[in-house]
Scaffold this active site. Structure first.
Site, PDB file in Angstrom:
ATOM      1  N   ASP A  36       0.816  -1.215   0.000  1.00 38.14           N
ATOM      2  CA  ASP A  36       0.000   0.000   0.000  1.00 38.14           C
ATOM      3  C   ASP A  36       0.851   1.267   0.000  1.00 38.14           C
ATOM      4  O   ASP A  36       0.488   2.271   0.609  1.00 38.14           O
ATOM      5  CB  ASP A  36      -0.987  -0.018   1.185  1.00 38.14           C
ATOM      6  CG  ASP A  36      -1.690  -1.354   1.285  1.00 38.14           C
ATOM      7  OD1 ASP A  36      -2.304  -1.743   0.283  1.00 38.14           O
ATOM      8  OD2 ASP A  36      -1.594  -2.036   2.323  1.00 38.14           O
ATOM      9  N   HIS A  65      -4.154  -2.360  -6.336  1.00 37.66           N
ATOM     10  CA  HIS A  65      -3.488  -1.158  -6.848  1.00 37.66           C
ATOM     11  C   HIS A  65      -4.543  -0.127  -7.221  1.00 37.66           C
ATOM     12  O   HIS A  65      -5.405  -0.412  -8.042  1.00 37.66           O
ATOM     13  CB  HIS A  65      -2.642  -1.481  -8.082  1.00 37.66           C
ATOM     14  CG  HIS A  65      -1.487  -2.375  -7.774  1.00 37.66           C
ATOM     15  ND1 HIS A  65      -0.800  -3.069  -8.729  1.00 37.66           N
ATOM     16  CD2 HIS A  65      -0.901  -2.674  -6.604  1.00 37.66           C
ATOM     17  CE1 HIS A  65       0.159  -3.764  -8.157  1.00 37.66           C
ATOM     18  NE2 HIS A  65       0.110  -3.543  -6.857  1.00 37.66           N
TER      19      HIS A  65
HETATM   20  P1  IMP Z   1      -2.089 -13.299   1.961  1.00 39.22           P
HETATM   21  O1  IMP Z   1      -1.240 -12.756   0.867  1.00 39.22           O
HETATM   22  O2  IMP Z   1      -3.551 -13.102   1.738  1.00 39.22           O
HETATM   23  O3  IMP Z   1      -1.727 -14.704   2.328  1.00 39.22           O
HETATM   24  O4  IMP Z   1      -1.780 -12.447   3.286  1.00 39.22           O
HETATM   25  C1  IMP Z   1      -0.538 -12.530   3.969  1.00 39.22           C
HETATM   26  C2  IMP Z   1      -0.195 -11.203   4.618  1.00 39.22           C
HETATM   27  O5  IMP Z   1       0.168 -10.261   3.621  1.00 39.22           O
HETATM   28  C3  IMP Z   1      -1.330 -10.567   5.396  1.00 39.22           C
HETATM   29  O6  IMP Z   1      -0.802  -9.874   6.514  1.00 39.22           O
HETATM   30  C4  IMP Z   1      -1.917  -9.570   4.411  1.00 39.22           C
HETATM   31  O7  IMP Z   1      -2.595  -8.526   5.042  1.00 39.22           O
HETATM   32  C5  IMP Z   1      -0.663  -9.115   3.718  1.00 39.22           C
HETATM   33  N1  IMP Z   1      -0.883  -8.643   2.353  1.00 39.22           N
HETATM   34  C6  IMP Z   1      -1.008  -9.404   1.248  1.00 39.22           C
HETATM   35  N2  IMP Z   1      -1.131  -8.627   0.167  1.00 39.22           N
HETATM   36  C7  IMP Z   1      -1.054  -7.355   0.580  1.00 39.22           C
HETATM   37  C8  IMP Z   1      -1.097  -6.094  -0.102  1.00 39.22           C
HETATM   38  O8  IMP Z   1      -1.204  -5.990  -1.328  1.00 39.22           O
HETATM   39  N3  IMP Z   1      -0.996  -4.985   0.695  1.00 39.22           N
HETATM   40  C9  IMP Z   1      -0.843  -5.074   2.038  1.00 39.22           C
HETATM   41  N4  IMP Z   1      -0.785  -6.231   2.711  1.00 39.22           N
HETATM   42  C10 IMP Z   1      -0.902  -7.360   1.978  1.00 39.22           C
END
Ligand code: IMP
Length: 486
Positions: free
Chosen positions: A64, A92
């Site tokens: 982010d 995005h």
């Molecule tokens: P997952 O990718 O859904 O398995 O999430 C794993 C960790 O990465 C969690 O803490 C999510 O909140 C974080 N996360 C995954 N993608 C993003 C993103 O695009 N922005 C911020 N946090 C992310």
């Protein structure tokens, strides 16, 4: 603002009103010594920045950072925009004029009518999610046709991955009061990458086109998944309805038929493009500190989100990417679990969240907010080989009278020299702060880095000196005319 594409469909103009280059301005040099030089001519500054080989844009924190805005403004200088990691967990946001586009799987280059957009082999694709995104874009006049290619080697996210994601989180949550929960986005990302490594239980996008072969594979996979997930559901006290292989086959064969014109060998496509002298921009999803190998493991996502992921995730030999732009938000945010040394759990954190509208693009969850952590950013810049920085979110800090920047960690009475590998250590470090003056008022009307108040320029200079990488872009808002070049 819409323009006609070569296919006669409409797409947003890549140059909305208000972002026209100022006449007579000249690009500043990209050396670390001229922070004060302003460049109003964004187009020529972008050209200068992107001259070196193929390009990449990488988030240097926990996501982010505002990567979409930077990709959007640089795509004009590239022929192809490539996603190489992650899946529908990424979000995005790109703003063109008054229009906001939230993209999850489709590369941000889709808003540039000239770019070919590639979802490469390292991405995990939820076919229903990408189709929904494509439909949403078309409804808003964006051309989505031959300009979107999906790798036949990319893995497929299926409904049982999302269930597995949820059940695993619940299982971890039951342990030690939720301390171990990753706080995933629930999009099935981890289980899909786990199946990719497991091999026998994985499907790739090319499999969706194989008819009877897909039918057979799904039959086998679903029988394994039903046993595993049934047991897991029972362990965490959730009801479980077994998946029906025939139904999944019908659903995913239909996805294959609909996406057929987009699914291809993107490795071949990218290599032919390179041989033909075409220029490629790699768009990192998620961010460096969420990288599965180099981030704050286990509180990470399951792909290589740093620039290191480009090589395996898009079949790109080393040395081809010359410009690697690191995007840094001038404060820190994080969604989900895991250590965040500079987190502000007080009113100030809440103020930053509100001013910066820090709520997840994908899940809407409030983001944890805190001061800029330069030790973490320097580590991320180092492993990604960053050649230039884009600093976003300057306007969010503008109303604060005093600022703090983390320039070191103390742990068990000693100063740490490197970013720790162990998440438990990171959770215990005490940040060493450098206090900085507030910017003294709004900055969103500034149109060059030279226009910024002296305190804001000093803030950017600190980032530059600490990381050893020039700050080439500063953002004071989401619009294109709020990108300050030098
Ligand atoms: P997952 O990718 O859904 O398995 O999430 C794993 C960790 O990465 C969690 O803490 C999510 O909140 C974080 N996360 C995954 N993608 C993003 C993103 O695009 N922005 C911020 N946090 C992310």
């Amino acid at each position: 603002m819409m323009t006609k594409t070569s296919k006669g469909q409409t797409a947003p103009s890549t140059r909305p009103p208000g972002s026209a280059p100022a006449p007579g301005s000249s690009p500043g040099s990209n050396t670390a010594s001229n922070t004060a030089v302003g460049v109003a001519d964004g187009a020529s500054a972008a050209r200068k920045l992107t001259q070196q080989g193929h390009g990449a844009i990488i988030g240097l924190q926990w996501g982010d950072e505002g990567k979409g805005q930077i990709v959007d403004v640089l795509t004009e200088n590239y022929d192809l925009v490539v996603r190489y990691n992650g899946g529908a967990n990424a979000g995005h946001t790109v703003q063109i004029g008054d229009q906001k586009f939230a993209l999850h799987l489709v590369p941000s280059g889709i808003l540039n009518p000239k770019a070919v957009n590639v979802v490469a082999n390292g991405v995990v694709v939820d076919p229903a999610a990408i189709r929904q995104e494509m439909t949403g874009l078309r409804e808003r006049g964006v051309a989505v046709g031959a300009n979107l290619k999906i790798s036949d080697r990319a893995h497929v996210v299926l409904p049982y991955h999302k269930l597995q994601d949820k059940l695993m989180e619940k299982a971890l949550g039951a342990d030690r009061g939720g301390e171990q929960m990753i706080g995933t986005t629930g999009r099935g990302i981890g289980p899909c990458y786990a199946d990719k490594a497991q091999r026998g239980t994985a499907l790739r996008m090319g499999d969706l086109l194989t008819g009877e072969e897909l039918h057979k594979k799904l039959g086998h996979i679903v029988s394994v998944k039903n046993v595993m997930l049934g047991a897991l559901a029972q362990a965490v006290g959730e009801a479980f309805e077994p998946f029906d292989a025939a139904k999944l086959y019908a659903e995913f064969a239909e996805h294959g038929r609909t996406l057929r014109e987009h699914i291809c060998d993107t490795t071949e496509l990218l290599h032919s493009a390179m041989e033909g002298g075409r220029r490629i921009l790699f768009e990192g999803a998620n961010a460096c500190l969420l990288d599965v190998d180099h981030g704050t493991y286990p509180f990470v996502t399951s792909s290589n989100c740093s620039s290191l992921g480009i090589y395996a995730g898009a079949a790109m030999p080393g040395g081809k990417v010359g410009t690697i732009i690191g995007v840094v938000k001038v404060y820190t945010s994080r969604v989900g679990g895991g250590p965040m040394p500079t987190e502000l759990k007080d009113d100030l954190g809440e103020q930053i969240r509100k001013t910066g509208n820090e709520y997840g693009t994908t899940t809407g969850r409030p983001r944890r907010c805190g001061w800029l952590d330069l030790l973490a950013v320097r580590y991320a810049a180092k492993i990604s080989g960053i050649t230039a920085l884009a600093c976003t979110g300057l306007s969010v800090l503008a109303s604060l009278p005093k600022l703090k920047v983390c320039v070191g960690y103390r742990w068990q009475g000693q100063e740490l020299k490197a970013f720790p590998a162990d998440a438990n250590v990171l959770a215990q470090v005490e940040p060493v702060y450098q206090e900085m003056e507030g910017f003294g008022g709004p900055v969103d009307q500034c149109r060059s880095q030279a226009d910024l108040p002296a305190a804001a320029r000093r803030y950017l200079k600190l980032i530059e000196e600490y990381t050893g990488v020039p700050v080439v872009i500063g953002c004071v808002g989401r619009r294109r005319d709020q990108i300050l070049w030098r």
